[in-house]
Scaffold this motif. Structure first.
Motif, short mmCIF file in Angstrom:
data_model
loop_
_atom_site.label_atom_id
_atom_site.label_comp_id
_atom_site.label_asym_id
_atom_site.label_seq_id
_atom_site.Cartn_x
_atom_site.Cartn_y
_atom_site.Cartn_z
N LEU A 143 23.73 45.67 43.27
CA LEU A 143 25.18 45.93 43.05
C LEU A 143 26.05 45.36 44.35
N PHE A 144 25.39 45.08 45.49
CA PHE A 144 26.29 44.79 46.59
C PHE A 144 25.99 42.92 46.88
N ALA A 145 24.98 42.37 46.31
CA ALA A 145 24.54 41.07 46.38
C ALA A 145 24.73 40.74 48.13
N ILE A 174 28.99 53.67 48.61
CA ILE A 174 28.87 54.44 47.32
C ILE A 174 28.88 53.30 46.29
N ALA A 175 27.86 53.48 45.22
CA ALA A 175 27.88 52.73 43.99
C ALA A 175 27.20 53.43 42.70
N VAL A 176 27.73 52.90 41.76
CA VAL A 176 27.33 53.26 40.43
C VAL A 176 26.78 52.21 39.61
N ALA A 196 27.09 53.16 33.82
CA ALA A 196 27.54 54.73 34.21
C ALA A 196 28.81 54.89 34.52
N ARG A 197 29.61 53.78 34.95
CA ARG A 197 30.80 53.87 35.47
C ARG A 197 31.74 54.40 34.41
N ARG A 198 32.93 54.95 35.04
CA ARG A 198 34.09 55.36 34.40
C ARG A 198 33.82 56.98 33.94
N GLN A 199 32.91 57.37 34.26
CA GLN A 199 32.40 58.77 33.90
C GLN A 199 32.77 59.70 34.90
N GLY A 200 33.24 59.64 36.03
CA GLY A 200 33.66 60.38 37.13
C GLY A 200 32.56 60.66 38.09
N ILE A 201 31.42 59.77 37.89
CA ILE A 201 30.31 59.98 38.91
C ILE A 201 30.79 59.79 40.35
N ALA A 202 31.22 58.75 40.56
CA ALA A 202 31.79 58.58 42.02
C ALA A 202 32.79 59.49 42.61
N ARG A 203 33.76 59.93 41.62
CA ARG A 203 34.59 61.00 42.12
C ARG A 203 33.89 62.16 42.41
N GLU A 204 32.79 62.58 41.75
CA GLU A 204 32.18 63.84 41.94
C GLU A 204 31.13 63.40 43.43
N LEU A 224 36.99 54.92 55.74
CA LEU A 224 35.95 54.00 55.04
C LEU A 224 36.73 52.58 55.09
N GLU A 225 35.62 51.70 54.94
CA GLU A 225 36.17 50.30 54.59
C GLU A 225 35.87 49.86 53.26
N VAL A 226 36.65 48.93 52.73
CA VAL A 226 36.70 48.60 51.14
C VAL A 226 37.18 47.11 51.15
N ARG A 227 36.46 46.16 50.50
CA ARG A 227 36.90 44.91 50.52
C ARG A 227 38.29 44.87 49.78
N ASP A 251 39.26 42.61 48.07
CA ASP A 251 39.08 42.04 46.58
C ASP A 251 38.37 43.01 45.74
N ASN A 252 38.49 44.20 45.94
CA ASN A 252 37.78 45.31 45.15
C ASN A 252 38.82 46.39 44.81
N PRO A 253 39.85 45.95 44.15
CA PRO A 253 40.82 46.90 43.47
C PRO A 253 40.24 48.14 42.84
N GLY A 254 39.28 47.97 42.12
CA GLY A 254 38.81 49.15 41.50
C GLY A 254 38.21 50.40 42.38
N ALA A 255 37.49 50.04 43.46
CA ALA A 255 37.23 51.03 44.35
C ALA A 255 38.48 51.70 45.00
N ALA A 300 41.40 52.03 43.75
CA ALA A 300 42.11 52.59 42.93
C ALA A 300 41.40 54.29 42.89
N LEU A 301 39.99 54.21 43.16
CA LEU A 301 39.20 55.35 43.25
C LEU A 301 39.66 56.11 44.36
N TYR A 302 39.71 55.28 45.74
CA TYR A 302 39.94 56.19 46.83
C TYR A 302 41.22 56.84 46.87
N GLU A 303 42.25 55.73 46.32
CA GLU A 303 43.67 56.44 46.52
C GLU A 303 44.01 57.46 45.45
N LEU A 304 43.09 57.50 44.58
CA LEU A 304 43.19 58.62 43.59
C LEU A 304 42.69 59.98 44.43
N LEU A 305 41.92 59.91 45.09
CA LEU A 305 41.28 60.82 45.86
C LEU A 305 42.00 61.20 47.17
C1 LIG Z 1 33.85 51.58 42.69
C2 LIG Z 1 32.72 52.42 41.72
C3 LIG Z 1 31.91 53.01 42.94
C4 LIG Z 1 33.56 53.62 40.88
O1 LIG Z 1 32.68 54.21 40.33
P1 LIG Z 1 32.72 55.33 39.02
O2 LIG Z 1 31.89 56.27 38.96
O3 LIG Z 1 32.99 54.05 37.73
O4 LIG Z 1 34.30 55.94 39.24
P2 LIG Z 1 34.86 57.10 38.65
O5 LIG Z 1 34.44 57.24 37.02
O6 LIG Z 1 34.38 58.39 39.29
O7 LIG Z 1 36.50 56.74 38.55
C5 LIG Z 1 37.41 57.80 38.97
C6 LIG Z 1 38.63 57.07 38.99
O8 LIG Z 1 38.87 55.94 39.87
C7 LIG Z 1 39.50 54.98 39.43
N1 LIG Z 1 38.56 53.90 39.34
C8 LIG Z 1 37.21 53.74 39.27
N2 LIG Z 1 36.92 52.43 38.92
C9 LIG Z 1 38.04 51.76 38.66
C10 LIG Z 1 38.05 50.48 38.19
N3 LIG Z 1 37.12 49.57 38.28
N4 LIG Z 1 39.33 49.86 38.00
C11 LIG Z 1 40.43 50.78 38.22
N5 LIG Z 1 40.37 52.35 38.46
C12 LIG Z 1 39.08 52.80 38.74
C13 LIG Z 1 40.28 55.59 38.07
O9 LIG Z 1 41.39 56.38 38.24
C14 LIG Z 1 38.94 56.39 37.60
O10 LIG Z 1 39.59 57.45 36.69
P3 LIG Z 1 39.34 57.13 35.06
O11 LIG Z 1 38.22 56.70 34.65
O12 LIG Z 1 39.82 58.52 34.51
O13 LIG Z 1 40.60 56.17 34.95
C15 LIG Z 1 31.85 51.63 41.01
O14 LIG Z 1 32.66 50.88 40.23
C16 LIG Z 1 30.79 50.75 41.73
O15 LIG Z 1 29.79 51.23 41.82
N6 LIG Z 1 31.24 49.47 42.13
C17 LIG Z 1 30.41 48.72 42.75
C18 LIG Z 1 30.00 48.97 44.16
C19 LIG Z 1 31.16 49.28 44.89
O16 LIG Z 1 32.15 48.40 44.68
N7 LIG Z 1 31.23 50.03 45.66
C20 LIG Z 1 32.41 50.67 46.54
C21 LIG Z 1 32.17 49.81 47.84
S1 LIG Z 1 33.67 50.23 49.12
#
Ligand SMILES: CC(C)(COP(=O)(O)OP(=O)(O)OC[C@H]1O[C@@H](n2cnc3c(N)ncnc32)[C@H](O)[C@@H]1OP(=O)(O)O)[C@@H](O)C(=O)NCCC(=O)NCCS
Length: 150
Positions: A23-25, A74-76, A80-88, A107-110, A112-116, A118-123
């Motif tokens: 997951l982290f290469a 944190i990594a999923v 199994a992504r987008r099921q709320g596992i990271a949020r929980e 925390l620190e986040v890259r 170039d990792n907008p998905g992570a 977005a998760l952190y901002e949501l929280l």
């Molecule tokens: C980032 C990561 C941990 C998110 O895990 P996840 O279980 O899919 O996240 P969740 O399902 O709990 O997401 C909760 C909310 O965060 C936001 N979110 C999560 N992943 C997102 C993405 N890729 N793009 C945009 N928003 C995202 C959404 O608002 C999401 O709610 P929604 O699915 O109802 O829209 C996962 O994508 C991952 O493991 N990535 C690779 C490793 C990594 O980047 N880790 C973080 C290092 S700092």
């Protein structure tokens, strides 16, 4: 599919290292670092399981008696992504940090990792600084984020 959350233990090391490397290469931790984290009483590591398989993990370190905590990882897995596992996982870790006396978490986040991000901002995390070229060898900046805890 139902998800079960539990504390990670030393016996999870092999599974966690397999996930870490896939997951982290280039950012993957060494086995020694991961083992040290699992053994550190100031750390809390959790895993999430689906059908008996570890599909996610996360860790936080809480300064003893102090107000600070740091989300370490944190990594999923992709399936199994987008099921709320990271949020929980974050909710469970931050609750525990709070109960151990932490009043803020970082925390620190890259960048170039907008998905992570977005998760952190949501929280409720907010960006407070950039650390240039924090992630090596890629030379990617880190965004430092902070959240106040109740
Ligand atoms: C980032 C990561 C941990 C998110 O895990 P996840 O279980 O899919 O996240 P969740 O399902 O709990 O997401 C909760 C909310 O965060 C936001 N979110 C999560 N992943 C997102 C993405 N890729 N793009 C945009 N928003 C995202 C959404 O608002 C999401 O709610 P929604 O699915 O109802 O829209 C996962 O994508 C991952 O493991 N990535 C690779 C490793 C990594 O980047 N880790 C973080 C290092 S700092």
């Amino acid at each position: 599919m139902s998800v079960e959350y539990r504390r990670a233990v030393a016996d999870d090391l092999d599974v966690l290292m397999g996930l870490e490397q896939s997951l982290f290469a280039n950012d993957a931790w060494s086995r020694e670092l991961m083992a040290a984290e699992l053994a550190n009483p100031q750390c809390l590591y959790l895993v999430a399981e689906q059908s008996g398989e570890v599909v996610a993990y996360s860790g936080i370190v809480v300064a003893p008696g102090g107000p600070e905590s740091d989300v370490q990882t944190i990594a999923v897995v992709a399936e199994a992504r987008r099921q709320g596992i990271a949020r929980e996982l974050l909710r469970l870790m931050l609750d525990e940090a709070s109960s151990r006396g932490a009043r803020e978490t970082f925390l620190e986040v890259r960048v170039d990792n907008p998905g992570a991000q977005a998760l952190y901002e949501l929280l409720g995390f907010v960006g407070i600084a950039v650390r240039p070229r924090y992630y090596m060898p890629d030379g990617v900046d880190a965004l430092v984020m902070k959240k106040e805890l109740p």
